[in-house]
Design a protein around this motif. Structure first.
Motif, PDB file in Angstrom:
ATOM      1  N   GLY A 199       0.779  -1.229   0.000  1.00  0.00           N
ATOM      2  CA  GLY A 199       0.000   0.000   0.000  1.00  0.00           C
ATOM      3  C   GLY A 199       0.813   1.282   0.000  1.00  0.00           C
ATOM      4  O   GLY A 199       0.257   2.375  -0.060  1.00  0.00           O
ATOM      5  N   GLU A 200       2.136   1.163   0.072  1.00  0.00           N
ATOM      6  CA  GLU A 200       2.989   2.364   0.121  1.00  0.00           C
ATOM      7  C   GLU A 200       3.720   2.537  -1.216  1.00  0.00           C
ATOM      8  O   GLU A 200       4.128   1.543  -1.824  1.00  0.00           O
ATOM      9  N   VAL A 201       3.919   3.794  -1.596  1.00  0.00           N
ATOM     10  CA  VAL A 201       4.727   4.046  -2.806  1.00  0.00           C
ATOM     11  C   VAL A 201       6.193   3.825  -2.447  1.00  0.00           C
ATOM     12  O   VAL A 201       6.705   4.453  -1.531  1.00  0.00           O
ATOM     13  N   VAL A 202       6.858   2.919  -3.155  1.00  0.00           N
ATOM     14  CA  VAL A 202       8.265   2.649  -2.838  1.00  0.00           C
ATOM     15  C   VAL A 202       9.211   3.077  -3.950  1.00  0.00           C
ATOM     16  O   VAL A 202      10.410   3.192  -3.745  1.00  0.00           O
ATOM     17  N   ASP A 203       8.668   3.314  -5.139  1.00  0.00           N
ATOM     18  CA  ASP A 203       9.540   3.742  -6.234  1.00  0.00           C
ATOM     19  C   ASP A 203       8.702   4.501  -7.256  1.00  0.00           C
ATOM     20  O   ASP A 203       7.468   4.393  -7.256  1.00  0.00           O
ATOM     21  N   LYS A 204       9.389   5.246  -8.108  1.00  0.00           N
ATOM     22  CA  LYS A 204       8.675   6.091  -9.065  1.00  0.00           C
ATOM     23  C   LYS A 204       9.499   6.222 -10.332  1.00  0.00           C
ATOM     24  O   LYS A 204      10.725   6.303 -10.274  1.00  0.00           O
ATOM     25  N   GLN A 205       8.834   6.196 -11.465  1.00  0.00           N
ATOM     26  CA  GLN A 205       9.544   6.408 -12.726  1.00  0.00           C
ATOM     27  C   GLN A 205       8.750   7.390 -13.571  1.00  0.00           C
ATOM     28  O   GLN A 205       7.593   7.150 -13.880  1.00  0.00           O
ATOM     29  N   VAL A 206       9.380   8.489 -13.910  1.00  0.00           N
ATOM     30  CA  VAL A 206       8.694   9.494 -14.719  1.00  0.00           C
ATOM     31  C   VAL A 206       9.246   9.457 -16.137  1.00  0.00           C
ATOM     32  O   VAL A 206      10.450   9.336 -16.331  1.00  0.00           O
ATOM     33  N   VAL A 252      14.212  -1.026 -17.632  1.00  0.00           N
ATOM     34  CA  VAL A 252      14.277  -0.166 -16.445  1.00  0.00           C
ATOM     35  C   VAL A 252      13.105  -0.486 -15.515  1.00  0.00           C
ATOM     36  O   VAL A 252      13.260  -0.638 -14.300  1.00  0.00           O
ATOM     37  N   LEU A 253      11.913  -0.604 -16.126  1.00  0.00           N
ATOM     38  CA  LEU A 253      10.725  -0.881 -15.314  1.00  0.00           C
ATOM     39  C   LEU A 253      10.799  -2.290 -14.720  1.00  0.00           C
ATOM     40  O   LEU A 253      10.482  -2.499 -13.547  1.00  0.00           O
ATOM     41  N   VAL A 254      11.233  -3.229 -15.557  1.00  0.00           N
ATOM     42  CA  VAL A 254      11.297  -4.623 -15.081  1.00  0.00           C
ATOM     43  C   VAL A 254      12.271  -4.735 -13.902  1.00  0.00           C
ATOM     44  O   VAL A 254      11.961  -5.369 -12.888  1.00  0.00           O
ATOM     45  N   SER A 255      13.416  -4.088 -13.996  1.00  0.00           N
ATOM     46  CA  SER A 255      14.380  -4.228 -12.897  1.00  0.00           C
ATOM     47  C   SER A 255      13.850  -3.575 -11.621  1.00  0.00           C
ATOM     48  O   SER A 255      14.092  -4.079 -10.523  1.00  0.00           O
ATOM     49  N   LYS A 256      13.124  -2.477 -11.767  1.00  0.00           N
ATOM     50  CA  LYS A 256      12.551  -1.862 -10.560  1.00  0.00           C
ATOM     51  C   LYS A 256      11.496  -2.766  -9.938  1.00  0.00           C
ATOM     52  O   LYS A 256      11.397  -2.880  -8.721  1.00  0.00           O
ATOM     53  N   LEU A 257      10.701  -3.405 -10.804  1.00  0.00           N
ATOM     54  CA  LEU A 257       9.657  -4.295 -10.287  1.00  0.00           C
ATOM     55  C   LEU A 257      10.287  -5.529  -9.635  1.00  0.00           C
ATOM     56  O   LEU A 257       9.886  -5.949  -8.547  1.00  0.00           O
ATOM     57  N   GLU A 258      11.317  -6.066 -10.303  1.00  0.00           N
ATOM     58  CA  GLU A 258      11.957  -7.271  -9.749  1.00  0.00           C
ATOM     59  C   GLU A 258      12.564  -7.008  -8.372  1.00  0.00           C
ATOM     60  O   GLU A 258      12.619  -7.897  -7.532  1.00  0.00           O
ATOM     61  N   ALA A 259      12.983  -5.766  -8.170  1.00  0.00           N
ATOM     62  CA  ALA A 259      13.560  -5.435  -6.864  1.00  0.00           C
ATOM     63  C   ALA A 259      12.511  -5.530  -5.758  1.00  0.00           C
ATOM     64  O   ALA A 259      12.857  -5.658  -4.580  1.00  0.00           O
ATOM     65  N   LEU A 260      11.258  -5.472  -6.123  1.00  0.00           N
ATOM     66  CA  LEU A 260      10.191  -5.520  -5.104  1.00  0.00           C
ATOM     67  C   LEU A 260       9.676  -6.919  -4.847  1.00  0.00           C
ATOM     68  O   LEU A 260       8.944  -7.163  -3.898  1.00  0.00           O
ATOM     69  N   LEU A 261      10.034  -7.857  -5.731  1.00  0.00           N
ATOM     70  CA  LEU A 261       9.450  -9.201  -5.610  1.00  0.00           C
ATOM     71  C   LEU A 261      10.120 -10.022  -4.509  1.00  0.00           C
ATOM     72  O   LEU A 261      11.258  -9.779  -4.174  1.00  0.00           O
TER      73      LEU A 261
END
Lengths: 311, 105
Positions: free
Chosen positions: B82-89, B96-105
């Motif tokens: 429920g918390e914002v942990v990362d952001k990509q503008v 780039v998106l996949v690596s950020k998502l994988e960091a959360l898994l």
């Protein structure tokens, strides 16, 4: 040794790409990510217009259609400045061969071909490339340019490196001093590709690491090709008989039978390499082990393909 | 397949989700959003078991966009518990998106 680079050997690199992993500052539009967020090439996002800011980049078509005031923001892309750095100290002329060829090179021939291939690739990408050679000090430091004339000049300079069997005088190495000096001379973020056997007179390897760190600190992307003859220099793969080993830089002579010290030597060579690799990893420097026996294509091609896969 | 999120369903599908969630804030008139859109859809299919991937049209759902201070689009927020942990503008490569998502898994 042939005094000219065989162009057919390096032409294959015409079809490859090497893209900088981190932002670089170039001077024309190109393939690489620039640190600047400008209003120029690649349309990346819409940002809400803030009252008072210039209306120059407002997306007026959008305003006409929807009454929304948004500014277009663009990602700037630029070209790369690549500095190829070659260690040309005496130890790079090992193994001592009568006729080194691209298939059976010594360390300097290997580095020359790899550098020529890299320059060819950069020329194709319209990236600027420059050449720096050092031994105990910087001996050559060219401008970085992307022109055809400059490319030919670099090939001529590289060919000069091939001309000597060994440097006329025994050239020692000062990796740390040379790299510190280089780091002070390059002002814009660049890609720095170093070909060296990392063998020098200093007792303290920390000095070399601090020089590499200096380059990283100046925001350059650094790739270190650790050039070596793995069979002879790490595995001590010699026949079982006494040899006279001559230090190519100091001239010091040691007589011994390699088989007797092989095990200890391999262990210390392994430790030194592992430490170098680990510290490069820690500083974010790309470490590539370059065994001359694999030929320059055998080292460069897998490395480029590995890099391309990362995108 | 990416979920179509709205102001009404955001709480339920994103905040209460047990899996990591990525939300693409977009609008129909935004060119770069049309570049990012298909990429987000692809990620949605690839990570359908492990993550929730949603898209939220900022024109029709201004409440959520305002709550998270979305002033640039496309913006992609990464939520965990429920918390914002990362952001990509902005438009960025898929990796780039996949690596950020994988960091959360």
């Amino acid at each position: 040794m042939d005094n000219q680079i065989q162009h057919t050997k390096i032409e294959v690199f015409n079809s490859l790409e090497l893209i900088a992993r981190q932002a670089v500052e170039g001077f024309v539009t190109g393939l690489h990510k620039s640190p600047f967020h400008g209003f120029s090439v690649e349309f990346a996002e819409h940002r809400q217009y803030n009252a008072g800011e210039s209306t120059r980049f407002v997306d007026w078509k959008l305003y006409g259609k929807t009454d929304k005031l948004y500014v277009k923001r663009f990602e700037e892309e630029t070209n790369l400045r690549c500095h190829i750095v070659i260690d040309r100290s005496s130890s790079m002329y090992f193994p001592v061969l009568n006729h080194p060829t691209p298939e059976h090179p010594n360390k300097i021939l290997f580095s020359v071909y790899a550098a020529a291939a890299l320059a060819t690739l950069m020329k194709k990408q319209r990236d600027a490339v420059g050449l720096t050679c050092f031994s105990d000090q910087l001996e050559l430091h060219t401008q970085v340019r992307s022109s055809m004339v400059h490319y030919q000049y670099l090939l001529t300079e590289l060919e000069k490196l091939m001309k000597f069997e060994r440097p006329e005088t025994d050239a020692a190495t000062d990796i740390a001093g040379s790299l510190h000096h280089l780091a002070e001379m390059i002002h814009q973020r660049s890609l720095v590709v170093i070909f060296s056997d990392m063998m020098d007179n200093s007792e303290n390897q920390d000095l070399n690491f601090s020089a590499l760190q200096h380059l990283k600190h100046a925001k350059h992307e650094v790739i270190l090709f650790h050039v070596k003859d793995k069979n002879l220099e790490e595995n001590l793969d010699y026949e079982n008989r006494p040899y006279r080993f001559v230090d190519m830089e100091s001239g010091e002579v040691v007589k011994l039978n390699p088989v007797e010290i092989r095990e200890n030597f391999q262990k210390s060579a392994f430790n030194a390499r592992t430490e170098l690799e680990q510290r490069c990893g820690r500083y974010g420097i790309d470490y590539v082990e370059a065994d001359v026996n694999q030929g320059f294509e055998g080292v460069l091609l897998p490395y480029f393909f590995k890099r391309q896969k990362l995108y | 397949m990416a979920l179509q999120l709205t102001d009404a369903t955001f709480e339920e599908l994103v905040i209460k989700s047990e899996k990591p969630v990525i939300v693409d804030f977009w609008a129909v008139w935004c060119g770069p959003c049309r570049i990012v859109g298909p990429v987000v859809e692809e990620i949605g299919e690839e990570f359908s078991d492990t993550a929730v991937v949603g898209k939220l049209d900022v024109d029709h759902n201004p409440e959520v966009a305002r709550k998270y201070g979305i002033r640039n689009i496309p913006t992609i927020l990464f939520f965990k518990n429920g918390e914002v942990v990362d952001k990509q503008v902005g438009a960025v490569p898929k990796q780039v998106l996949v690596s950020k998502l994988e960091a959360l898994l």
